[in-house]
Design an enzyme around this catalytic site. Structure first.
Site, mmCIF file in Angstrom:
data_model
loop_
_atom_site.group_PDB
_atom_site.id
_atom_site.type_symbol
_atom_site.label_atom_id
_atom_site.label_comp_id
_atom_site.label_asym_id
_atom_site.label_seq_id
_atom_site.Cartn_x
_atom_site.Cartn_y
_atom_site.Cartn_z
ATOM 1 N N THR A 123 0.803 -1.227 0.000
ATOM 2 C CA THR A 123 0.000 0.000 0.000
ATOM 3 C C THR A 123 0.835 1.276 0.000
ATOM 4 O O THR A 123 1.953 1.305 0.536
ATOM 5 C CB THR A 123 -0.905 0.019 1.258
ATOM 6 O OG1 THR A 123 -1.450 1.326 1.437
ATOM 7 C CG2 THR A 123 -0.133 -0.310 2.526
ATOM 8 N N GLU A 125 0.290 3.589 1.908
ATOM 9 C CA GLU A 125 0.460 3.991 3.316
ATOM 10 C C GLU A 125 1.884 3.709 3.808
ATOM 11 O O GLU A 125 2.311 4.257 4.816
ATOM 12 C CB GLU A 125 -0.551 3.271 4.209
ATOM 13 C CG GLU A 125 -1.949 3.856 4.142
ATOM 14 C CD GLU A 125 -2.045 5.269 4.704
ATOM 15 O OE1 GLU A 125 -1.787 5.460 5.896
ATOM 16 O OE2 GLU A 125 -2.368 6.185 3.934
ATOM 17 N N TYR A 147 -0.902 0.340 11.032
ATOM 18 C CA TYR A 147 -1.262 -0.312 9.762
ATOM 19 C C TYR A 147 -0.122 -0.171 8.756
ATOM 20 O O TYR A 147 0.314 -1.154 8.156
ATOM 21 C CB TYR A 147 -2.546 0.320 9.196
ATOM 22 C CG TYR A 147 -2.853 -0.113 7.775
ATOM 23 C CD1 TYR A 147 -3.398 -1.365 7.504
ATOM 24 C CD2 TYR A 147 -2.576 0.731 6.692
ATOM 25 C CE1 TYR A 147 -3.659 -1.766 6.185
ATOM 26 C CE2 TYR A 147 -2.836 0.343 5.387
ATOM 27 C CZ TYR A 147 -3.377 -0.908 5.136
ATOM 28 O OH TYR A 147 -3.625 -1.298 3.840
ATOM 29 N N LYS A 151 2.233 -3.114 7.117
ATOM 30 C CA LYS A 151 2.323 -3.350 5.670
ATOM 31 C C LYS A 151 3.780 -3.285 5.190
ATOM 32 O O LYS A 151 4.147 -3.973 4.236
ATOM 33 C CB LYS A 151 1.463 -2.343 4.906
ATOM 34 C CG LYS A 151 -0.023 -2.673 4.945
ATOM 35 C CD LYS A 151 -0.372 -3.873 4.053
ATOM 36 C CE LYS A 151 -1.856 -4.120 3.984
ATOM 37 N NZ LYS A 151 -2.223 -5.289 3.180
HETATM 38 P P1 NAP Z 1 -11.313 -4.651 2.982
HETATM 39 O O1 NAP Z 1 -12.528 -4.315 2.192
HETATM 40 O O2 NAP Z 1 -11.169 -4.118 4.361
HETATM 41 O O3 NAP Z 1 -11.203 -6.261 3.029
HETATM 42 C C1 NAP Z 1 -10.328 -6.902 3.902
HETATM 43 C C2 NAP Z 1 -10.585 -8.390 3.850
HETATM 44 O O4 NAP Z 1 -9.703 -9.058 4.765
HETATM 45 C C3 NAP Z 1 -12.015 -8.812 4.258
HETATM 46 O O5 NAP Z 1 -12.440 -9.847 3.421
HETATM 47 C C4 NAP Z 1 -11.805 -9.329 5.681
HETATM 48 O O6 NAP Z 1 -12.762 -10.272 6.080
HETATM 49 C C5 NAP Z 1 -10.453 -10.005 5.520
HETATM 50 N N1 NAP Z 1 -9.793 -10.306 6.785
HETATM 51 C C6 NAP Z 1 -9.539 -9.452 7.812
HETATM 52 N N2 NAP Z 1 -8.925 -10.110 8.813
HETATM 53 C C7 NAP Z 1 -8.787 -11.398 8.429
HETATM 54 C C8 NAP Z 1 -8.242 -12.555 9.023
HETATM 55 N N3 NAP Z 1 -7.714 -12.533 10.263
HETATM 56 N N4 NAP Z 1 -8.253 -13.709 8.325
HETATM 57 C C9 NAP Z 1 -8.808 -13.766 7.092
HETATM 58 N N5 NAP Z 1 -9.376 -12.712 6.471
HETATM 59 C C10 NAP Z 1 -9.351 -11.535 7.140
HETATM 60 O O7 NAP Z 1 -9.991 -4.219 2.175
HETATM 61 P P2 NAP Z 1 -9.807 -3.871 0.615
HETATM 62 O O8 NAP Z 1 -10.024 -2.417 0.438
HETATM 63 O O9 NAP Z 1 -10.531 -4.857 -0.199
HETATM 64 O O10 NAP Z 1 -8.225 -4.091 0.463
HETATM 65 C C11 NAP Z 1 -7.693 -5.356 0.114
HETATM 66 C C12 NAP Z 1 -6.235 -5.411 0.542
HETATM 67 O O11 NAP Z 1 -5.501 -4.377 -0.117
HETATM 68 C C13 NAP Z 1 -5.989 -5.193 2.019
HETATM 69 O O12 NAP Z 1 -4.862 -5.969 2.371
HETATM 70 C C14 NAP Z 1 -5.639 -3.720 2.134
HETATM 71 O O13 NAP Z 1 -4.858 -3.483 3.279
HETATM 72 C C15 NAP Z 1 -4.868 -3.532 0.847
HETATM 73 N N6 NAP Z 1 -4.902 -2.210 0.235
HETATM 74 C C16 NAP Z 1 -6.089 -1.575 0.030
HETATM 75 C C17 NAP Z 1 -6.099 -0.357 -0.624
HETATM 76 C C18 NAP Z 1 -7.384 0.366 -0.915
HETATM 77 O O14 NAP Z 1 -7.336 1.554 -1.211
HETATM 78 N N7 NAP Z 1 -8.526 -0.317 -0.909
HETATM 79 C C19 NAP Z 1 -4.886 0.205 -1.081
HETATM 80 C C20 NAP Z 1 -3.708 -0.500 -0.871
HETATM 81 C C21 NAP Z 1 -3.721 -1.706 -0.228
HETATM 82 P P3 NAP Z 1 -14.125 -9.837 6.837
HETATM 83 O O15 NAP Z 1 -15.090 -9.488 5.741
HETATM 84 O O16 NAP Z 1 -14.479 -11.067 7.590
HETATM 85 O O17 NAP Z 1 -13.798 -8.666 7.710
HETATM 86 O O1 F7E Z 2 -8.718 8.198 4.641
HETATM 87 C C1 F7E Z 2 -8.935 11.725 5.788
HETATM 88 C C2 F7E Z 2 -8.004 10.808 6.560
HETATM 89 O O2 F7E Z 2 -9.705 6.149 5.667
HETATM 90 C C3 F7E Z 2 -8.223 9.030 3.628
HETATM 91 C C4 F7E Z 2 -7.119 2.114 3.220
HETATM 92 O O3 F7E Z 2 -7.752 1.403 2.190
HETATM 93 O O4 F7E Z 2 -6.066 3.559 1.623
HETATM 94 C C5 F7E Z 2 -6.897 3.552 2.770
HETATM 95 O O5 F7E Z 2 -6.296 4.263 3.833
HETATM 96 C C6 F7E Z 2 -7.898 10.407 4.193
HETATM 97 C C7 F7E Z 2 -7.041 10.401 5.452
HETATM 98 O O6 F7E Z 2 -8.084 5.965 3.704
HETATM 99 C C8 F7E Z 2 -12.130 11.563 7.467
HETATM 100 O O7 F7E Z 2 -7.397 11.510 7.657
HETATM 101 C C9 F7E Z 2 -10.758 13.113 6.817
HETATM 102 O O8 F7E Z 2 -6.032 11.362 5.330
HETATM 103 O O9 F7E Z 2 -10.325 6.754 3.289
HETATM 104 P P1 F7E Z 2 -9.307 6.717 4.343
HETATM 105 P P2 F7E Z 2 -6.526 5.822 4.065
HETATM 106 O O10 F7E Z 2 -6.258 6.091 5.492
HETATM 107 O O11 F7E Z 2 -5.776 6.615 3.056
HETATM 108 C C10 F7E Z 2 -4.763 2.988 1.823
HETATM 109 C C11 F7E Z 2 -4.037 3.028 0.494
HETATM 110 C C12 F7E Z 2 -4.804 1.656 2.459
HETATM 111 O O12 F7E Z 2 -3.928 0.827 2.227
HETATM 112 C C13 F7E Z 2 -5.787 1.449 3.564
HETATM 113 O O13 F7E Z 2 -6.042 0.057 3.761
HETATM 114 O O14 F7E Z 2 -9.121 11.043 4.548
HETATM 115 N N1 F7E Z 2 -10.228 11.907 6.453
HETATM 116 N N2 F7E Z 2 -11.927 12.922 7.453
HETATM 117 C C14 F7E Z 2 -11.047 10.938 6.838
HETATM 118 N N3 F7E Z 2 -10.974 9.607 6.709
HETATM 119 C C15 F7E Z 2 -11.985 8.843 7.192
HETATM 120 N N4 F7E Z 2 -11.927 7.498 7.049
HETATM 121 N N5 F7E Z 2 -13.060 9.417 7.821
HETATM 122 C C16 F7E Z 2 -13.180 10.780 7.978
HETATM 123 O O15 F7E Z 2 -14.150 11.275 8.559
#
Ligand code: NAP
Ligand code: F7E
Length: 327
Positions: A123, A125, A147, A151
């Site tokens: 990620t 992050e 987090y 990662k």
């Molecule tokens: P998400 O919607 O939060 O999905 C996370 C998944 O992980 C869910 O299916 C959850 O299951 C499962 N999980 C959590 N704890 C587990 C455990 N102990 N054992 C088995 N499964 C478990 O995340 P996403 O947005 O699809 O992201 C997918 C991956 O990409 C994650 O690793 C995230 O950190 C990474 N990532 C996301 C983004 C983004 O912007 N979306 C960007 C970069 C990287 P439950 O449904 O049971 O909770």
């Molecule tokens: O926040 C600001 C907050 O929670 C984005 C995950 O998928 O992407 C995600 O992480 C920004 C941050 O995503 C609120 O402070 C302001 O700066 O949507 P977010 P994230 O933290 O960037 C990365 C790539 C991952 O890997 C992670 O798994 O938005 N923000 N006000 C807020 N954010 C939230 N959630 N809620 C607010 O009210």
């Protein structure tokens, strides 16, 4: 027929990746953890086409048995505790799942069949307090949350198993990607869903944290293709996946409320509960390596993404209030 195992199948990316792999003709196995109430909402439409199997990233034997049973060609490790604020409240659990969980996957692959190709969901992050703008594969990491730190471990252990044991292990450094299936707590979905409810008269305010943070937001449906492409190359490698554009949370709000003909300043309230102990101020990715080597490019820009999410939330909220009124 190729076989793929996807961890995190019930999550946003798991659902899009499963659809993508089915379209490619894969036999798709999805790992999910046992819950007291089923949470297959994102995959209901494909549950009869995939094998759903129980396993948990906290439990080595469950993963190992699952890989032995499925005998996949490719494993996509998408499971994680993925919400940044939760990682401050539950840092140890986040480390166990999001960091050590990766080693459990790699160990299982190494012992069952080291020829299995492995994708790790890294990620942006990891860049955190970014050392360089835009961020690319060689930009040093500076995580700003448990987090992000977990990662970074997951990323380096993936590189390490590739270099130590010759595993075909890739790490995709994906910037934020969103969709109508995004969890409601993430900023894009929180904004589109609450704005839709305000438009429908079901909500009257949107409480937010830091509006100045900037993110490189893409569409999840585009990003799962990049995951697959990484595992189709001759050599394993790591890639940044991003749009190359950055926007502030404030701009996201303006765009969303503007689409609905609403004046955002009337509804948005700053609430310190949503301000993080340490913030990632500015992320913007340089995906030129992925463009060059994978032939990957994003198709959906932020404006279109917001429209897609708002339309979906309007529809969802209308259906939900229709159901409530019938009761
Ligand atoms: P998400 O919607 O939060 O999905 C996370 C998944 O992980 C869910 O299916 C959850 O299951 C499962 N999980 C959590 N704890 C587990 C455990 N102990 N054992 C088995 N499964 C478990 O995340 P996403 O947005 O699809 O992201 C997918 C991956 O990409 C994650 O690793 C995230 O950190 C990474 N990532 C996301 C983004 C983004 O912007 N979306 C960007 C970069 C990287 P439950 O449904 O049971 O909770
Ligand atoms: O926040 C600001 C907050 O929670 C984005 C995950 O998928 O992407 C995600 O992480 C920004 C941050 O995503 C609120 O402070 C302001 O700066 O949507 P977010 P994230 O933290 O960037 C990365 C790539 C991952 O890997 C992670 O798994 O938005 N923000 N006000 C807020 N954010 C939230 N959630 N809620 C607010 O009210």
């Amino acid at each position: 027929m190729k076989k793929a195992l996807v961890t995190g199948i019930t999550g946003q990316d798991g659902s899009y990746l499963a659809e993508f792999l089915l379209d490619k003709g894969y036999d798709v196995w999805g790992m999910h953890r046992r819950t007291s109430t089923m949470n297959f909402d994102r995959i209901t439409h494909i549950t009869d086409k995939i094998h759903l199997v129980q396993g948990d990233l906290l439990d080595q034997n469950s993963i190992q048995n699952l890989i032995r049973e499925a005998q996949p060609d490719e494993v996509y490790n998408l499971a994680a505790q993925s919400f940044v604020p939760t990682s401050w409240n539950q840092p140890l659990l986040t480390g166990e799942i999001t960091a050590l969980g990766v080693t459990r996957m790699l160990e299982a692959i190494r012992s069952v069949n080291p020829r299995i190709k492995f994708y790790q969901a890294s990620t942006s992050e990891m860049f955190g307090k970014a050392r360089e703008v835009p961020q690319r594969e060689t930009t040093p990491f500076y995580p700003r949350s448990p987090y992000g730190a977990s990662k970074v471990y997951g990323h380096w252990i993936t590189v390490n198993y590739r270099e130590s044991y010759g595993l075909f292990a890739c790490s995709g450094i994906l910037f934020n990607h969103e969709s109508p299936r995004r969890g409601l707590e993430f900023v894009t979905r929180k904004v589109t869903n609450t704005a839709a409810r305000i438009k429908l008269g079901i909500a009257n305010e949107l409480r937010m944290g830091n509006l100045d943070a900037k993110r490189d937001w893409g569409y999840a449906g585009d990003y799962v293709e990049a995951m697959w492409l990484m595992l189709q190359q001759n050599e394993p490698d790591d890639y940044v996946i991003a749009t190359g554009e950055t926007h502030s949370v404030r701009e996201l709000i303006e765009l969303t409320f503007g689409y609905l003909d609403l004046d955002w300043q009337k509804y948005v309230k700053i609430d310190t509960r949503y301000v993080r102990p340490a913030e990632v101020d500015l992320l913007v990715g340089d995906a030129s390596k992925a463009h060059r080597k994978l032939g990957w490019k994003p198709k959906v820009a932020l404006k279109e993404l917001v429209k897609m999410m708002v339309e979906s939330d309007l529809q969802l909220e209308k259906e939900l209030s229709g159901r409530k009124n019938k009761r």
